[in-house]
Every structure is written in C-alpha cells, then in structure tokens.
Design a protein around this motif. Structure first.
Motif, short mmCIF file in Angstrom:
data_model
loop_
_atom_site.label_atom_id
_atom_site.label_comp_id
_atom_site.label_asym_id
_atom_site.label_seq_id
_atom_site.Cartn_x
_atom_site.Cartn_y
_atom_site.Cartn_z
N GLU A 141 0.93 -1.28 0.23
CA GLU A 141 0.02 -0.06 0.03
C GLU A 141 0.95 1.31 0.09
OE1 GLU A 141 -3.06 0.41 3.20
OE2 GLU A 141 -3.40 2.43 2.42
N LEU B 168 0.89 8.49 1.79
CA LEU B 168 1.43 9.61 1.69
C LEU B 168 1.90 10.22 2.96
CD1 LEU B 168 1.65 12.11 -0.57
CD2 LEU B 168 -0.64 12.73 0.38
N PRO C 136 -0.85 12.09 7.91
CA PRO C 136 -2.06 12.12 6.94
C PRO C 136 -3.62 12.02 7.39
CG PRO C 136 -0.89 9.83 6.69
CD PRO C 136 -0.20 10.84 7.68
N ILE D 81 -5.09 14.92 5.56
CA ILE D 81 -5.96 14.58 4.48
C ILE D 81 -7.35 15.25 4.55
CG2 ILE D 81 -7.32 12.56 3.51
CD1 ILE D 81 -4.18 12.51 2.24
N VAL E 111 -0.02 11.45 -6.32
CA VAL E 111 0.19 10.08 -5.70
C VAL E 111 0.01 9.16 -6.89
CG1 VAL E 111 -0.85 8.43 -4.48
CG2 VAL E 111 -0.76 10.64 -3.44
N ASN F 162 -4.75 4.72 -2.29
CA ASN F 162 -5.73 5.51 -1.58
C ASN F 162 -6.29 6.63 -2.46
OD1 ASN F 162 -6.02 4.09 1.32
ND2 ASN F 162 -3.78 4.81 1.11
N SER G 71 -9.75 9.36 -2.12
CA SER G 71 -10.75 9.92 -1.40
C SER G 71 -12.00 10.26 -2.02
CB SER G 71 -10.05 11.42 -0.99
OG SER G 71 -11.16 12.36 -0.53
N GLU H 221 -7.88 1.89 -3.33
CA GLU H 221 -8.79 1.71 -2.11
C GLU H 221 -9.77 2.92 -2.00
OE1 GLU H 221 -6.24 0.96 1.33
OE2 GLU H 221 -5.06 -0.45 0.07
N LYS I 99 -8.44 -1.97 11.12
CA LYS I 99 -7.33 -2.26 12.16
C LYS I 99 -7.96 -2.47 13.60
CE LYS I 99 -4.70 2.00 12.06
NZ LYS I 99 -5.05 2.44 10.91
N GLN J 74 -7.44 -5.26 16.20
CA GLN J 74 -6.88 -5.01 17.62
C GLN J 74 -7.71 -5.37 18.60
OE1 GLN J 74 -6.24 -0.87 16.80
NE2 GLN J 74 -3.91 -1.10 15.95
N GLY K 268 -3.40 -3.95 10.08
CA GLY K 268 -3.05 -3.53 11.34
C GLY K 268 -2.63 -4.77 12.50
N VAL K 269 -1.97 -5.88 11.78
CA VAL K 269 -1.76 -7.02 12.38
C VAL K 269 -0.22 -6.68 13.19
CG1 VAL K 269 -0.92 -9.25 12.39
CG2 VAL K 269 -3.00 -8.70 11.21
N GLU K 270 -0.39 -6.76 14.58
CA GLU K 270 1.06 -6.42 15.16
C GLU K 270 1.57 -7.23 16.08
OE1 GLU K 270 -0.09 -2.83 17.68
OE2 GLU K 270 -0.26 -1.66 15.82
N GLN L 56 -1.23 -7.03 6.31
CA GLN L 56 -0.60 -5.81 6.38
C GLN L 56 -0.59 -5.37 7.83
OE1 GLN L 56 -2.67 -2.80 4.01
NE2 GLN L 56 -1.16 -1.33 4.68
P1 C2E Z 1 -5.42 3.93 5.98
O1 C2E Z 1 -5.76 3.85 4.63
O2 C2E Z 1 -6.43 2.96 6.62
O3 C2E Z 1 -4.02 3.15 5.84
C1 C2E Z 1 -3.53 2.32 6.89
C2 C2E Z 1 -3.03 2.98 8.17
O4 C2E Z 1 -2.73 2.19 9.18
C3 C2E Z 1 -1.73 3.82 7.61
O5 C2E Z 1 -1.41 4.81 8.68
C4 C2E Z 1 -0.60 2.78 8.31
O6 C2E Z 1 0.66 3.42 8.65
C5 C2E Z 1 -1.49 2.24 9.53
N1 C2E Z 1 -0.82 0.78 9.90
C6 C2E Z 1 -0.59 -0.32 9.22
N2 C2E Z 1 -0.32 -1.35 9.64
C7 C2E Z 1 -0.47 -0.96 11.17
C8 C2E Z 1 -0.29 -1.61 12.34
O7 C2E Z 1 0.14 -2.66 12.32
N3 C2E Z 1 -0.56 -0.88 13.41
C9 C2E Z 1 -0.93 0.40 13.54
N4 C2E Z 1 -1.27 1.05 14.59
N5 C2E Z 1 -1.12 1.17 12.29
C10 C2E Z 1 -0.70 0.42 11.23
P2 C2E Z 1 -1.20 6.43 7.73
O8 C2E Z 1 0.03 6.10 6.85
O9 C2E Z 1 -0.74 7.27 9.01
O10 C2E Z 1 -2.25 6.89 7.08
C11 C2E Z 1 -3.56 7.04 7.77
C12 C2E Z 1 -4.42 7.47 6.68
O11 C2E Z 1 -4.60 8.55 5.92
C13 C2E Z 1 -4.83 6.16 5.65
O12 C2E Z 1 -5.33 5.28 6.38
C14 C2E Z 1 -5.52 6.79 4.87
O13 C2E Z 1 -7.01 6.97 5.24
C15 C2E Z 1 -5.29 8.34 4.80
N6 C2E Z 1 -4.17 8.33 3.45
C16 C2E Z 1 -2.94 8.02 3.50
N7 C2E Z 1 -2.10 8.09 2.17
C17 C2E Z 1 -3.30 8.60 1.36
C18 C2E Z 1 -3.43 9.34 0.12
O14 C2E Z 1 -2.21 8.88 -0.69
N8 C2E Z 1 -4.59 9.63 -0.54
C19 C2E Z 1 -5.57 9.64 0.48
N9 C2E Z 1 -6.84 10.03 0.06
N10 C2E Z 1 -5.55 9.23 1.70
C20 C2E Z 1 -4.28 8.75 2.48
#
Ligand code: C2E
Ligand code: CA
Ligand code: CA
Ligand code: CA
Length: 284
Positions: free
Chosen positions: A58, A61, A72, A76, A92, A115, A117, A154, A208, A212, A242-244, A261
């Motif tokens: 995935e 950004l 983000p 975002i 992107v 991703n 929007s 997505e 996630k 969790q 969000g598998v930790e 992931q």
């Molecule tokens: P999302 O699409 O649900 O992305 C997954 C988020 O979960 C990511 O946060 C990722 O770093 C985090 N994550 C993955 N594995 C784990 C884990 O095991 N534990 C925990 N605690 N977190 C985990 P991130 O990178 O901070 O992104 C947050 C949100 O921002 C994304 O959620 C998505 O909704 C948005 N976003 C990020 N990049 C883009 C983009 O290019 N365009 C758009 N429209 N939205 C974006």
C-alpha cells in the motif's frame, strides 16, 4: 462547582481556538506543499502470513513540512475540505506509476494499492478528470499499455453510499481495464452490506480496529469470522490490516486469510528501503 465549570469552558474554548489556528496554518502550507516538493510516498508491504512473502504494497502519503512530519490523519481532511486533495491524489498516482515503471525495470514487480478520497469523485467533472488522468499518465510516460492490473484503488464506504450511477460506471470501467477495487476500513462506516453486492468491488480490507480487538474476546473474533465468511460468499478477497502481534497473526491464519498488512511484518517505509526489500526477496 460554578468556577470549575467556567474554567472548563475556558479550556474548551482555548482548545477550539488552537485547533482552528492549526488548521488554518496547515491549510496555508498545504497549498504550496506540492510545488515545494514536501510530499513523499511510503510503502507498506502486504504479505502472505504463511510464507511472509511480499505480494503487494500500500502506498501511503507523507508530508514533511519544516522538518516536521505531519500525519495524513491530520492533513488529508484539510486537503479534502479545501479541494486540494484532487491535485494531491493525481500526484500520488503519478508517483505510484513512476514506482511501477521502476519496478518493471528491476524485475521485482508487485501491484501497488493506492488510497483515493471520496471527494475526488464529488461531481461528474471530477469523475471524468479522474478517468482521463490515467490516459494523461500513459502519454506522459510514453507507455504502450497502462499497467492497470498493477494498481488497486482503495475506496471507502462513503463512496459506495453516494450511490451515483456515474461512479458505479467509472469503477466498472476501470475494473474492465484490469484495475482492482478495494473497500478500505471495512465495517467502520455506515454502509449497508447490500452495497457490496451492487458495487463493483474485488476486495475488502478489515479495519485495524477489528484486528486490535481480537485479544479482547470471542465476540470480537466472531465478528471477524462473519466478515470473512460474507466476503468469501461474495467472492471478495480479504486483507487484514494492522496486524501487530503473534496472537493476532495466529487468528488471521486460522481464518485462512492470505493477505496481511501490519507492523508485525513491516511498517511503512521510504521507496529505497522498499525496493531493497523487494530485490532481496527476488534473489532468494
Ligand atoms: P489507511 O488507508 O487505513 O492506511 C492504513 C494506516 O494504518 C496507515 O496509517 C498505516 O501506517 C497504518 N498501519 C498499518 N499497519 C499498522 C499496524 O500494525 N498498527 C498500527 N497502529 N497502524 C498500522 P497512515 O500512513 O498514517 O495513514 C493514515 C490514513 O491517511 C490512511 O489510512 C488513509 O486513510 C489516509 N491516507 C494516506 N495516504 C493517502 C493518500 O495518498 N490519499 C488519500 N486520499 N488518503 C491517504
Ligand atoms: Ca488504505
Ligand atoms: Ca485501512
Ligand atoms: Ca483509514
């Protein structure tokens, strides 16, 4: 008690004021973030939980402003409110295509998930612009064929809820070209299950927040089991997000989910580290 209440109100007012100021400030800087080159893509591998093999990734950004990492989850929504998300989304996709082309040259090509929007589909003009942008990219990159099958979109449940025929058509068209459509954060929105039947999707990502709660008891596990069996009945593939922990992984494996992931395997990383990882995997 009265004095206490007043202090509380004062505190809330100050907090609201602070948040508004921060929002206004971020909005201002976000306007120039693209031309100032402040965005970067990170990549989080999606693996087969049984073999740990990376099968997808995935694209996530990142915004680095003044040496500060801004999440983000914070910027975002501001990009969406201001409409800046449209140009950012196109950037992107351009960067993701750049990565795909680079992977193809290096012999370790895997599909990327990006991703989008719901705001990017707000009206039919934007929908046309969204579709046309892939043709623009194909020309810009001088590609004979556009690698649609190496891209997954997505989307979120709010897009399915908008129930516009034009969106349905657009996604159906993209799927015909080979792109996959994935429903992100599945189960956290307000969508009804029937949307999944009527909307052109290939995959769901289990949010996630559900993963969790696996350790908190059998009812939470049952919920995931229900999502899994419903997805199978509708012939949708599944990604567990969000598998930790080992315990979470074990449960996911018991469910025979073959795409995972999460931090247990990999955190999101810059392109260079990601390509190194793929190169190493290709060697072994
Ligand atoms: P999302 O699409 O649900 O992305 C997954 C988020 O979960 C990511 O946060 C990722 O770093 C985090 N994550 C993955 N594995 C784990 C884990 O095991 N534990 C925990 N605690 N977190 C985990 P991130 O990178 O901070 O992104 C947050 C949100 O921002 C994304 O959620 C998505 O909704 C948005 N976003 C990020 N990049 C883009 C983009 O290019 N365009 C758009 N429209 N939205 C974006
Ligand atoms: Ca996502
Ligand atoms: Ca998600
Ligand atoms: Ca999310």
């Amino acid at each position: 008690a009265k004095a206490h209440g007043r202090n509380c109100m004062q505190f809330f007012n100050q907090q609201i004021q602070k948040d508004a100021e921060r929002n206004a400030e971020l909005h201002l800087y976000l306007k120039t973030a693209l031309i100032q080159n402040e965005f970067q893509l990170y990549y989080q591998p999606i693996v087969n939980p049984f073999t740990a093999q990376i099968t997808k990734a995935e694209v996530l950004l990142r915004w680095i402003h003044d040496d500060q990492f801004i999440s983000p989850d914070e910027f975002i929504p501001i990009a969406e409110e201001s409409g800046l998300i449209v140009q950012i989304g196109e950037w992107v996709r351009m960067q993701a295509l750049t990565s795909i082309v680079a992977m193809q040259k290096s012999d370790f090509t895997i599909p990327l998930s990006i991703n989008v929007s719901t705001i990017e589909f707000w009206n039919t003009d934007l929908q046309h612009r969204f579709a046309a942008y892939f043709d623009v990219l194909q020309q810009q990159f001088g590609l004979d064929v556009f690698p649609y099958s190496l891209l997954t979109l997505e989307i979120t449940e709010s897009l399915m809820m908008s129930q516009q025929d034009s969106i349905n058509q657009l996604l159906t068209d993209l799927r015909h070209r080979g792109m996959q459509i994935s429903v992100d954060d599945f189960g956290t929105g307000y969508s009804s299950l029937s949307y999944l039947v009527n909307f052109p999707v290939d995959q769901i990502k289990i949010d996630k927040s559900f993963i969790q709660r696996i350790s908190s008891g059998s009812r939470h596990k049952s919920l995931i089991e229900a999502i899994v069996s419903m997805s199978r009945a509708l012939d949708l593939s599944i990604v567990a997000e969000g598998v930790e922990t080992e315990a979470e992984l074990d449960f996911i494996k018991q469910q025979n989910i073959d795409a995972v992931q999460g931090y247990y395997f990999h955190k999101p990383m810059p392109q260079e580290a990601f390509f190194d990882l793929l190169a190493k995997q290709a060697e072994s």
